[in-house]
Write an enzyme that holds these catalytic residues in place. Structure first.
Site, mmCIF file in Angstrom:
data_model
loop_
_atom_site.group_PDB
_atom_site.id
_atom_site.type_symbol
_atom_site.label_atom_id
_atom_site.label_comp_id
_atom_site.label_asym_id
_atom_site.label_seq_id
_atom_site.Cartn_x
_atom_site.Cartn_y
_atom_site.Cartn_z
ATOM 1 C CE LYS A 178 -5.998 2.157 -0.853
ATOM 2 N NZ LYS A 178 -5.207 3.188 -1.264
ATOM 3 C CE1 TYR A 205 -2.235 3.273 0.600
ATOM 4 C CE2 TYR A 205 -3.398 2.204 2.849
ATOM 5 C CZ TYR A 205 -3.713 3.213 1.534
ATOM 6 O OH TYR A 205 -4.220 4.257 2.262
#
Ligand SMILES: CC(=O)N[C@H](C=O)[C@@H](O)[C@H](O)[C@H](O)CO
Ligand SMILES: CC(=O)C(=O)O
Length: 320
Positions: free
Chosen positions: A184, A154
């Site tokens: 992400k 992330y």
């Protein structure tokens, strides 16, 4: 049985199921006195599926105030999302990043045990990794605690302050983290994103974009999907944008991006963060999301009135 082991080994290296469509970064509902409110998650799941057409969630991330929750709360939330999402949601991705490596590992084991579809980890942001190898070493220690669960990095440099470019990070990552499945990507550096996608033509990594106001640009460069806070309440509209892009009807896709952007541009000027997201979701869905946890403070009444009026004033191409 050996065949069973083989299946496990293979399944740990391949996606269980390709992620499709939008992923809502879930809000953590709280009671007025600041406790997590598990009782509305059932209703929240039904709302996402039936009203927003969103069937994937990203739990305990930024929008979920994951880093403001304790370990017990994070586990309870993950369990409730998996339980309520069963047979309704496609994927429940659980963010297990933490400053403390053992905490993060414990959360990763827990996510695996409850059957989360995938886990994600942000870069530690107090003592920070200073280069790619340090970051991968940390991620590897977490990912290896859940060896059969797809792993996402992330990337959110505006919040972590860790600016190591993802394009660099990807080199050799699959050897270090066999469960690595994608990123992400919550940054505006589309050159970095483009280089990631360009490099990974043959591999099966997924790049999920996380800056909702410029998703269309990321799609143009090849992003596979999106994770974001606005898909909680603009999921249906954004799905129409994805469909227009796929057709392709770029004029229509732009229209949707301009309109979601018009709302975000308006609220960003007023001051927009997780507290305000909670307020917007409350008035749009009717589900009480409650206050945020300190240091965040509740959105003002003035914000709520203005944001609601703005959202109501938008005329969408689908006539809604
Ligand atoms: C910093 C932050 O919270 N980013 C969210 C997810 O990555 C986005 O969904 C934003 O909330 C959204 O793009 C609005 O700016
Ligand atoms: C936006 C997002 O993905 C998060 O809240 O973590």
């Amino acid at each position: 049985m050996p065949s069973c082991f083989l299946w496990r080994a293979v399944s740990s290296m391949t996606p269980r199921k390709k992620l499709q469509g939008l992923v809502a970064a879930t809000i953590t509902p709280m009671t007025p006195d600041g406790q997590i409110n598990l009782s509305v998650i059932h209703q929240y799941v039904d709302y996402l599926v039936s009203e927003q057409n969103v069937k994937n969630v990203f739990v305990n991330g930024t929008t979920g105030e994951g880093l403001s929750l304790n370990i017990r709360e994070r586990k309870q939330l993950a369990e409730e999302w998996v339980r309520q999402g069963k047979d309704k949601l496609d994927q429940v991705i659980v963010h297990v990043g933490a400053l403390s490596l053992p905490d993060s590992q414990e959360l990763a084991r827990h996510a695996a045990a409850i059957g989360a579809s995938a886990i994600a980890v942000i870069a530690p942001f107090f003592f920070k990794p200073t280069n790619k190898d340090e970051l991968i070493a940390f991620l590897q220690k977490v990912a290896s605690e859940a060896p059969a669960v797809p792993f996402y990095y992330y990337h959110i440099p505006p919040l972590t302050g860790v600016k190591i470019r993802v394009e660099e990070l990807l080199d050799g990552i699959k050897e270090r983290i066999p469960t690595f499945q994608g990123v992400k990507f919550s940054d505006t550096d589309l050159l970095d994103l483009a280089q990631c996608i360009n490099k990974n033509e043959r591999e099966q990594f997924a790049f999920l974009y996380g800056v909702d106001e410029q998703l269309l640009s990321a799609l143009a460069i090849g992003a596979d999907g999106a994770v974001g806070s606005t898909y909680n309440y603009l999921g249906r509209k954004t799905t129409l944008m994805l469909q227009a892009f796929a057709k392709p009807d770029l004029a229509l896709a732009r229209k949707y991006q301009f309109l979601t952007g018009e709302f975000l541009n308006f609220v960003i000027k007023l001051g927009f963060g997780v507290a305000q997201t909670k307020a917007v979701m409350t008035f749009v869905s009717g589900i009480p999301m409650g206050p945020p946890r300190l240091p965040l403070v509740d959105a003002s009444e003035d914000f709520i009135v203005k944001a609601k009026a703005k959202l109501d004033s938008i005329v969408w191409p689908d006539g809604d």
